[in-house]
Design a protein around this motif. Structure first.
Motif, mmCIF file in Angstrom:
data_model
loop_
_atom_site.group_PDB
_atom_site.id
_atom_site.type_symbol
_atom_site.label_atom_id
_atom_site.label_comp_id
_atom_site.label_asym_id
_atom_site.label_seq_id
_atom_site.Cartn_x
_atom_site.Cartn_y
_atom_site.Cartn_z
ATOM 1 N N ALA A 18 0.531 -1.276 -0.033
ATOM 2 C CA ALA A 18 0.079 -0.099 -0.111
ATOM 3 C C ALA A 18 1.021 1.250 0.171
ATOM 4 O O ALA A 18 1.773 1.276 0.836
ATOM 5 C CB ALA A 18 -0.861 0.121 1.025
ATOM 6 N N GLU A 61 -8.957 0.476 2.585
ATOM 7 C CA GLU A 61 -8.184 0.611 3.837
ATOM 8 C C GLU A 61 -8.935 0.506 5.050
ATOM 9 O O GLU A 61 -8.671 0.016 6.158
ATOM 10 C CB GLU A 61 -7.103 1.743 3.788
ATOM 11 C CG GLU A 61 -6.061 1.662 2.653
ATOM 12 C CD GLU A 61 -4.947 0.555 2.872
ATOM 13 O OE1 GLU A 61 -4.177 0.820 3.966
ATOM 14 O OE2 GLU A 61 -5.048 -0.522 2.430
ATOM 15 N N GLN A 136 -5.272 -6.704 -0.573
ATOM 16 C CA GLN A 136 -4.771 -5.322 -0.900
ATOM 17 C C GLN A 136 -4.510 -5.561 -2.484
ATOM 18 O O GLN A 136 -4.531 -4.483 -3.397
ATOM 19 C CB GLN A 136 -3.608 -5.435 -0.246
ATOM 20 C CG GLN A 136 -3.773 -4.778 1.349
ATOM 21 C CD GLN A 136 -2.345 -5.084 2.184
ATOM 22 O OE1 GLN A 136 -1.646 -5.846 1.697
ATOM 23 N NE2 GLN A 136 -2.261 -4.100 3.148
#
Length: 237
Positions: A18, A61, A136
């Protein structure tokens, strides 16, 4: 840095990391560089920064902390247990080394034992957090699929024909349009939110490409993989 973030950073073997960069966003058209001039047709943008600031990325997130709470809690508990297991071993190793009474062989054996526990713990944490890493990767891939169109749309609207990364610029005698905010606006429109949990059998693009290359090398057809953006389904749980 929160405990959850530390755990993910340690065990992000599958995660497409990320991006944490927070950009200084778009110059207004009248803003200038040192010479007060904007070079027509030239633009600058950071794709990593755009992705990190997109609504889809930021929402995912936040949702991930709830959806994968069980994995985060399990990983944190296991990390604490590993730390408790390793600390006395490290303390003994340091004490033996400073006392000078332990042989070099004994110290090497202690160090090897500590390292083995650490490596095994890292693998275990990666296994626990594998669903997080897959999420992710899945979210990032959905965003990346829309990014190209957003970039082209922003360039067209601003009359930009050449787009550079900030990292590629050594020096500029003049200015250029900062397209971060323009691309971000287009991306948020194209993908307001992303699916958080990948469908059964989904694999990251890198793995799919490796499978396809291996199959091509063997003269076989690559197995079909679930699409990265299937029919809409509720985000989160």
């Amino acid at each position: 840095m929160t405990t959850k973030t530390k755990i993910v950073a340690l065990a992000a073997g599958l995660a497409l990391t990320a991006v944490a960069a927070q950009p200084a966003f778009a110059q207004k058209k009248g803003a200038t560089a040192a010479t007060g001039t904007i070079v027509q047709g030239l633009g600058v943008a950071s794709f990593d920064a755009v992705i990190a600031n997109s609504n889809a990325f930021k929402t995912a997130e936040q949702q991930r902390q709830t959806t994968f709470k069980a994995q985060f809690d399990q990983a944190r508990t296991r990390q604490d247990a590993l730390n408790a297991q390793i600390k006395p071993l490290i303390d003994k190793f340091n004490a033996d080394r400073q006392s000078g009474k332990a042989s070099q062989t004994a110290l090497e054996q202690q160090a090897a034992s500590i390292q083995q526990i650490q490596e095994n713990g890292k693998v275990e944490l990666q296994r626990i957090l594998q669903p997080v890493g897959m999420s992710q990767a899945y979210v990032n891939e959905q965003i990346e699929e829309k990014l190209d169109g957003a970039v082209k749309a922003a360039m067209t609207k601003k009359g930009v024909s050449i787009l550079l990364s900030p990292d590629a610029i050594l020096a500029v005698n003049g200015g250029a349009y900062n397209l971060n905010q323009d691309i971000l606006n287009e991306l948020n429109t194209a993908l307001p939110s992303a699916q958080l949990v990948p469908p059964a059998g989904w694999e990251p693009r890198q793995i799919r490409e490796q499978r396809a290359q291996a199959a091509a090398a063997q003269g076989q057809a690559a197995p079909a993989a679930p699409a990265s953006n299937p029919a809409p389904q509720p985000s989160g749980r």
